[in-house]
Design a protein around this motif. Sequence first.
Motif, PDB file in Angstrom:
ATOM      1  N   TYR A 178       0.838  -1.195   0.000  1.00  0.00           N
ATOM      2  CA  TYR A 178       0.000   0.000   0.000  1.00  0.00           C
ATOM      3  C   TYR A 178       0.875   1.247   0.000  1.00  0.00           C
ATOM      4  O   TYR A 178       1.778   1.410   0.811  1.00  0.00           O
ATOM      5  CB  TYR A 178      -0.920   0.013   1.215  1.00  0.00           C
ATOM      6  N   LEU A 179       0.539   2.156  -0.900  1.00  0.00           N
ATOM      7  CA  LEU A 179       1.252   3.429  -0.996  1.00  0.00           C
ATOM      8  C   LEU A 179       0.582   4.519  -0.190  1.00  0.00           C
ATOM      9  O   LEU A 179       1.236   5.468   0.250  1.00  0.00           O
ATOM     10  CB  LEU A 179       1.325   3.873  -2.464  1.00  0.00           C
ATOM     11  N   ALA A 180      -0.722   4.460  -0.021  1.00  0.00           N
ATOM     12  CA  ALA A 180      -1.471   5.512   0.664  1.00  0.00           C
ATOM     13  C   ALA A 180      -2.615   4.892   1.417  1.00  0.00           C
ATOM     14  O   ALA A 180      -2.961   3.723   1.223  1.00  0.00           O
ATOM     15  CB  ALA A 180      -1.970   6.557  -0.332  1.00  0.00           C
ATOM     16  N   CYS A 181      -3.210   5.738   2.292  1.00  0.00           N
ATOM     17  CA  CYS A 181      -4.354   5.278   3.074  1.00  0.00           C
ATOM     18  C   CYS A 181      -5.375   6.402   3.134  1.00  0.00           C
ATOM     19  O   CYS A 181      -5.041   7.552   3.470  1.00  0.00           O
ATOM     20  CB  CYS A 181      -3.920   4.898   4.503  1.00  0.00           C
ATOM     21  N   LEU A 182      -6.624   6.079   2.748  1.00  0.00           N
ATOM     22  CA  LEU A 182      -7.721   7.026   2.792  1.00  0.00           C
ATOM     23  C   LEU A 182      -8.399   6.922   4.146  1.00  0.00           C
ATOM     24  O   LEU A 182      -8.861   5.830   4.531  1.00  0.00           O
ATOM     25  CB  LEU A 182      -8.721   6.751   1.666  1.00  0.00           C
ATOM     26  N   LEU A 183      -8.470   8.017   4.857  1.00  0.00           N
ATOM     27  CA  LEU A 183      -9.148   8.078   6.147  1.00  0.00           C
ATOM     28  C   LEU A 183     -10.479   8.767   5.916  1.00  0.00           C
ATOM     29  O   LEU A 183     -10.539   9.959   5.574  1.00  0.00           O
ATOM     30  CB  LEU A 183      -8.302   8.854   7.165  1.00  0.00           C
ATOM     31  N   VAL A 184     -11.556   8.022   6.068  1.00  0.00           N
ATOM     32  CA  VAL A 184     -12.885   8.502   5.707  1.00  0.00           C
ATOM     33  C   VAL A 184     -13.691   8.675   6.985  1.00  0.00           C
ATOM     34  O   VAL A 184     -13.837   7.741   7.796  1.00  0.00           O
ATOM     35  CB  VAL A 184     -13.596   7.522   4.759  1.00  0.00           C
ATOM     36  N   VAL A 185     -14.249   9.897   7.145  1.00  0.00           N
ATOM     37  CA  VAL A 185     -15.058  10.224   8.316  1.00  0.00           C
ATOM     38  C   VAL A 185     -16.309  10.928   7.827  1.00  0.00           C
ATOM     39  O   VAL A 185     -16.269  11.717   6.882  1.00  0.00           O
ATOM     40  CB  VAL A 185     -14.291  11.139   9.302  1.00  0.00           C
ATOM     41  N   SER A 186     -17.412  10.655   8.476  1.00  0.00           N
ATOM     42  CA  SER A 186     -18.678  11.262   8.089  1.00  0.00           C
ATOM     43  C   SER A 186     -18.792  12.666   8.669  1.00  0.00           C
ATOM     44  O   SER A 186     -18.283  12.952   9.763  1.00  0.00           O
ATOM     45  CB  SER A 186     -19.838  10.395   8.576  1.00  0.00           C
ATOM     46  N   SER A 187     -19.455  13.536   7.942  1.00  0.00           N
ATOM     47  CA  SER A 187     -19.668  14.918   8.410  1.00  0.00           C
ATOM     48  C   SER A 187     -20.661  14.969   9.552  1.00  0.00           C
ATOM     49  O   SER A 187     -20.810  16.012  10.205  1.00  0.00           O
ATOM     50  CB  SER A 187     -20.154  15.789   7.252  1.00  0.00           C
ATOM     51  N   SER A 188     -21.363  13.886   9.786  1.00  0.00           N
ATOM     52  CA  SER A 188     -22.334  13.857  10.876  1.00  0.00           C
ATOM     53  C   SER A 188     -21.693  13.592  12.233  1.00  0.00           C
ATOM     54  O   SER A 188     -22.385  13.569  13.258  1.00  0.00           O
ATOM     55  CB  SER A 188     -23.409  12.802  10.601  1.00  0.00           C
ATOM     56  N   GLU A 189     -20.407  13.340  12.229  1.00  0.00           N
ATOM     57  CA  GLU A 189     -19.707  13.123  13.490  1.00  0.00           C
ATOM     58  C   GLU A 189     -19.749  14.411  14.317  1.00  0.00           C
ATOM     59  O   GLU A 189     -19.745  15.537  13.771  1.00  0.00           O
ATOM     60  CB  GLU A 189     -18.254  12.735  13.224  1.00  0.00           C
ATOM     61  N   ALA A 190     -19.722  14.207  15.626  1.00  0.00           N
ATOM     62  CA  ALA A 190     -19.727  15.397  16.498  1.00  0.00           C
ATOM     63  C   ALA A 190     -18.443  16.195  16.313  1.00  0.00           C
ATOM     64  O   ALA A 190     -18.465  17.418  16.108  1.00  0.00           O
ATOM     65  CB  ALA A 190     -19.906  14.978  17.964  1.00  0.00           C
ATOM     66  N   VAL A 191     -17.316  15.506  16.378  1.00  0.00           N
ATOM     67  CA  VAL A 191     -16.018  16.150  16.167  1.00  0.00           C
ATOM     68  C   VAL A 191     -15.286  15.352  15.105  1.00  0.00           C
ATOM     69  O   VAL A 191     -14.597  14.363  15.413  1.00  0.00           O
ATOM     70  CB  VAL A 191     -15.197  16.236  17.467  1.00  0.00           C
ATOM     71  N   PRO A 192     -15.419  15.679  13.840  1.00  0.00           N
ATOM     72  CA  PRO A 192     -14.782  14.895  12.771  1.00  0.00           C
ATOM     73  C   PRO A 192     -13.272  14.868  12.901  1.00  0.00           C
ATOM     74  O   PRO A 192     -12.637  13.866  12.543  1.00  0.00           O
ATOM     75  CB  PRO A 192     -15.236  15.607  11.501  1.00  0.00           C
ATOM     76  N   VAL A 193     -12.693  15.935  13.408  1.00  0.00           N
ATOM     77  CA  VAL A 193     -11.237  15.965  13.462  1.00  0.00           C
ATOM     78  C   VAL A 193     -10.721  14.895  14.420  1.00  0.00           C
ATOM     79  O   VAL A 193      -9.687  14.265  14.178  1.00  0.00           O
ATOM     80  CB  VAL A 193     -10.759  17.373  13.892  1.00  0.00           C
ATOM     81  N   GLU A 194     -11.439  14.660  15.515  1.00  0.00           N
ATOM     82  CA  GLU A 194     -11.024  13.625  16.439  1.00  0.00           C
ATOM     83  C   GLU A 194     -11.099  12.247  15.785  1.00  0.00           C
ATOM     84  O   GLU A 194     -10.240  11.390  16.018  1.00  0.00           O
ATOM     85  CB  GLU A 194     -11.912  13.675  17.691  1.00  0.00           C
ATOM     86  N   GLN A 195     -12.111  12.056  14.971  1.00  0.00           N
ATOM     87  CA  GLN A 195     -12.203  10.773  14.266  1.00  0.00           C
ATOM     88  C   GLN A 195     -11.055  10.601  13.294  1.00  0.00           C
ATOM     89  O   GLN A 195     -10.508   9.513  13.142  1.00  0.00           O
ATOM     90  CB  GLN A 195     -13.546  10.687  13.525  1.00  0.00           C
TER      91      GLN A 195
END
Length: 1449
Positions: A178-195
């Motif tokens: 693997y060359l890269a990793c996509l970190l996917v978080v939903s906008s409905s999260e309370a604090v997306p940055v923490e996710q």
Amino acid sequence: MAQCVQSVQEFIQDSFVPMVAVLCSEDAEKVTRKNNLNFAELVRPFCRLTSEGHIRDPNNMVQPVKNLRISVNNVVTRPTPGSGTLSPAQRRLLSEVVLSCQPPEGGVANVVTAGNYDLNFNDRSLKASAPWYSAWRETLLELSTSKLYTVTTPWFEAYRENFLQSMPASDHEFLNHYLACLLVVSSSEAVPVEQFLKLSQEQHRIQHSGEYTNPKWFIPNTLKYYVLLHDMSEGDEQRADAVYEDMKQRYGAQGCYLLKVNSRTFSAGADEQIPDPWSQYLHRNNMHTQVRNTAISTANTNASVDGVSNSLDGHPLQLDAASDSGSLDALDAMTSDPKRGTGGPVAGVVSHGACLTLSDHDRIRQFIQEFTFRGLLPHIEKNIRQLNDQLVSRKGLSRSLFSATKKWFGGGKVPEKSISELKSTSGLLYPPEAPELQIRKMADLCFLVQHYELAYSCYHTAKKDFLSDQAMLYAAGALEMAAVSAFLQTGAPRPYPAHYMDTAIQTYRDVCKNMVLAERCALLSAEILKSQGKYSDAATLLIKMTSEDSDLRSALLLEQAGHCFINMRNPMVRKFAFHMILAGHRFSKAGQKRHALRCYCQAMQVYKGKGWSLAEDHINFTIGRQSFTLRQPENAVSAFRHILTNDSQQTATQQGAFLREYLYVYKSVMEGSEAGLPQLPLPCINSSATRVYFGHERRLAEGEKQAATHVSLDQEYDQDLAAMWCHLEEQVVAAANRGVVPVNFQPTQCCLNSQTDNLRFPLAVVEEPIIVEVTFRNPLKVPLVLSDLSLLWKFTAKDFSKAQDVLTGEATGEAITNEKEVLAPTVRTGLINKQQHTKGSAILLCLLEAIYPIAIIHSVVFFMSSGQQTLDLLVVRGRQDLEIRGPRLNHTKEDKTLVRHGPDRRLDPIITPAMPLMEVFFLQFPTALLCGEIRKAYVEFCNVSSVALCGLRVASTHPDFFTFGGQATTPLTPVSPTSAENCSAYKTLVTHHGGQSSSTAAVKLVSAEDFGQTSGVVEIPVEGGTLRPGESTQLPLWLRGPDQEGVHEINFLFYYESTEKGGKISHRVLRHTVFICASRSLSVRASAYRSSIPLDQSQSQTREEETSGSMLVFIDVENINTSEAGVREFHIVQVSSSSKHWWLHKCINPAKEKGWSLSAHVCYGLFLDTSDAVEKYSFADLNLGNERIISSTTPCGDFFFRCCQTSESRRAGAASAESSSHGRTQGLGAAAGGTTDLASVFKKCNELDLNIIILWKAYVVEDNKQLILEGQLHVALQTIGKEACSPTQKEAQEMVLLKFKSELPPPVIQPSIEQLSHLIKTNLTYPETYSHPFVQESLCVVPVTLTLSNCSLAQVDVVIDLRHKTSPPSFNPESLEVHSSFTWLGQTQYKLQLKAQEVLCLALRACFLQTGVYNLNTPRVFAKPANQGVMCETSQQTASPALIIINNA
């Protein structure tokens, strides 16, 4: 190999793509689950870039990146097995992938011409790659107008793609790290940055904690790309935008992305049709079997290729159990219906992307493009520069990697191992920071971004390092990718190093024991070799990769090797077929029954009809078994039929096994089938040898009765005999129709076969059987048992008589058939044993008095079973059609140029109303006769039908052999044969002693009409002329043995008609053939001469022509029966004559005893008189015993007239031939014509129309009993002085020389000397004794009367010369001399002229000088026709002496 949808460049590029991992939060997973997809599956259809990207190499040169595809997968932390072998789950998945991908059923056939063979494949795909094309775009443009077709194997492509995608990551290469990793978080999260932080820490833990061996990461500093997933249907878009702005501030604008999805709700877009690009990836069994359209545009082509390329990226083995639903559905779909083939998505599968609109599709596509261009490619470019700088700075000598050598990259290795350890897979391991691995990493990065030139240099450098360190696994990987990089370089600066690939495969397989990597290397190399047209090398490589560890892999590779053989410039079709059989065998072992069946069927196209019978049997047997296993019983039956119908060379045991398999399959098919009886392949029917017999079979003899032979199926057909019977039938038909053969006459054909005329519909009589002889041949070496044989027929009512109006279907013309009558009349059960290939068994099938009239007989129905004694005897019911092909037509020009056959209607009879049927029986009919023997037999005529018959006639090839007699001439004979045991066949009268002398003949005048017809056809004298139904009559039949010894074949044709006229059949005939052995009896020779003796006084007073109506007949009879020991002696009992002009008068030397016994031979002298009856025959009987046989009655007179007819017909034939040969003499002139008439006059005067009948008896001892045999011989005297004999002597034919030039006109026919010698008949009248007193008078003068009779109808000049001559007669006076004994007194020469048939008496005087006996026959008589020259003069002196005795008184 078979052609692929992708080009080889695209195939290799799609096999090695940048790998991107995905980590999703739970809320983000819920957003994607609305579409029944996870995030990796959501973006997978859009992972191919539609625009071109760019990177800069270490030399700051811009490198384009075209048609790049990335692989996005969920992170799977499960440990994977070693890279050397595949796990059972992987093997099972590959097997299911191949099983689910089948060729289309019922599609348009694709015919590929390879050499002299047209191979039919059941998929139709355009050729998508060719070695002479340089680019995919040019290929498609060329294919848009191309008519070339080739064969695709989508199951192999599916297997290959699944195999490459399922390969586990390895430590010796980094292409699937693997060359890269996509970190996917939903906008409905309370604090997306923490996710995002949690996911980033999770990724770091997975990569660097050492707890997980999987997944493997390309570089320590993995690219992390932050994706904010916003649900448009639920979330707050403003909040999402605000979060995204914060992300850009935190991670940079190039490290994050806001992806908006789910713009569509279920209720709002119910009627809108949104494409589903995910189905082709989630249902892999459907993706590779679709036919590509050759007329699409370049843009659409690229889009289509997008849809095909990453079909199996989301492999089930690479997913976690919690997020694996999509691929499990796909796996269920693959295994649910393997027979589906190329159909669309299976009904019942959940749709995908239901909440996505086309705008959402564009957003996802834009996201992938932004991630690749702004995140992934810069990241790869930065790492390439860093690796290059690290490697260069570590040595400090050069900033260019292209000029580096091996010594600049030394060090950093583990200590050396032993040789055995070095050559093992784990013999040498490099640490992650080793320069060799850094070079390999840099090469892999360059390869992934299509910088193949730099990648080749790195691979080449690393290869040298690995080989020097004996790191064989690393070296093999470097060799493999160096060869691929060299091939993919644009412009092809260097040739493809195939030996790199060969070394890599050998190293993987033999040294490293890693068949997975060896298989991958072989697949890549084979595609490259195929693209370069090196099909032979590709086939060799694929065959080497077959082994016993994987049947599926071996089967697929063998199949591809077979396709390589037919794609060569000179196709090797037989090698293709052989390897297809090997592939089919391995498919069968791998459980791939359908693919095994397909391979065998394709190989069968090559072996079929080429004489390789054993190979054909093996293939057909395997096809039959595989088809039956796959529940294709019809195909199984068809395959087994081919084994049994061909002339097999298998052993009897093997043939028995084939037969049992076929019967079992056939029986299982028929148990569930309601259709009609199908055709069985065994036994073979020789349709052309089918014989059809119309009528009852011949009734056997009863007691002493002998039935007429007629026609039976036991008789072989003979063309000459058929012509003879036809000629006899023409004769009897002409006789029945006043001498004229009807125009519509057709000869009767009771038995039809391949040599008879079958162009017309045969005629059959209603309620009479039709017997069909069917010739069966058993090609096997094991016996077959046939039972309950029946005939299938079909009748169409048409033009029926009133007697058949009761039939159903007559009014509408519907066909009546017995096909539905399973319980048809059983005819015969037969066992057909093992036969030679040229022999067969004939079975008679009979329709016994069918209720329905039959019009077409078309099939035979029977039960068949094997003749071997088995406990489970298999019996099947089937049929075979009787299809008879008519003779080849050769009348018109089209018939001669084409192969056309006329109809054969022997099985299409026309049913006619009832006709009479007659049977004939013979009683006391002999088989051996003496020549001329008369035997009496009896004939019984029986009418066994319900219709009266009339017009009974008979014709024969030997009409002189038999007679029924006439009512006027037939004597009273006993009615029954038993009462006529010792009775004579002749009518006799007892002659009393006081009656007529036995030496004087009794004369009776008879007309020839009294003895029946003069032709060869005889009307049988039946009482009333009619035989009513069930009536029979018995008539006597006289037989006469043939005149020539030997075995004689005598044929009778009995003719009869129906009393009801107007039927389609005008008459019927019955044939009979007998063989008579004739033995020698007597030989008779007879000759006639003009008599010089005057008639008696009493007779001369009653006749006007006293001296011209007498003739002497000399008969010589010899017993030539030397071979028959039973014949003791012959007795001549009577001599009779028959003539219109002569009769027998008396016997000159009668015997004193009763009859004349013959031990050797005896001579008779008979005296004839003239007859006045010119219209009737004079029968004169001169009996030599006490009984006189009346020769003018039956049977003596009958046989006489029949023999006369036979001899006259022979003479007429000879005369017609002679007249035709001399027909050219007409018109030669009047003189020639007069001479010919004169010759005929002279010839007629020598003719003698006299027939002598010799009646004899023979005494034979047989079984200690004495029998008396009777007989008669005929001698026909035609010419005076010419001997005739009976039996007739065969004259030897002289050889006639061939003439090659025109013939001269024939000479003028002059009267012969023999004819002229009989013009004048002379007779001397004188006293036999004369006394004269010589003492008183010395001269004795005796008066002599010379009577001259002109025997011809012409005027004759006669010269009489009384002078003695010693020289030959020529009228020369100087040659005369005086006789010393006596002399003629008076005139010595007379010249006279006699008119036609004039009698002249001339008084002469003879002078004697002394006593003695004198011959007075010295006058010489010369005669010539009037007005003719001297050359016709000839002497007329008779040969007999005229003696006179002169006594002294």
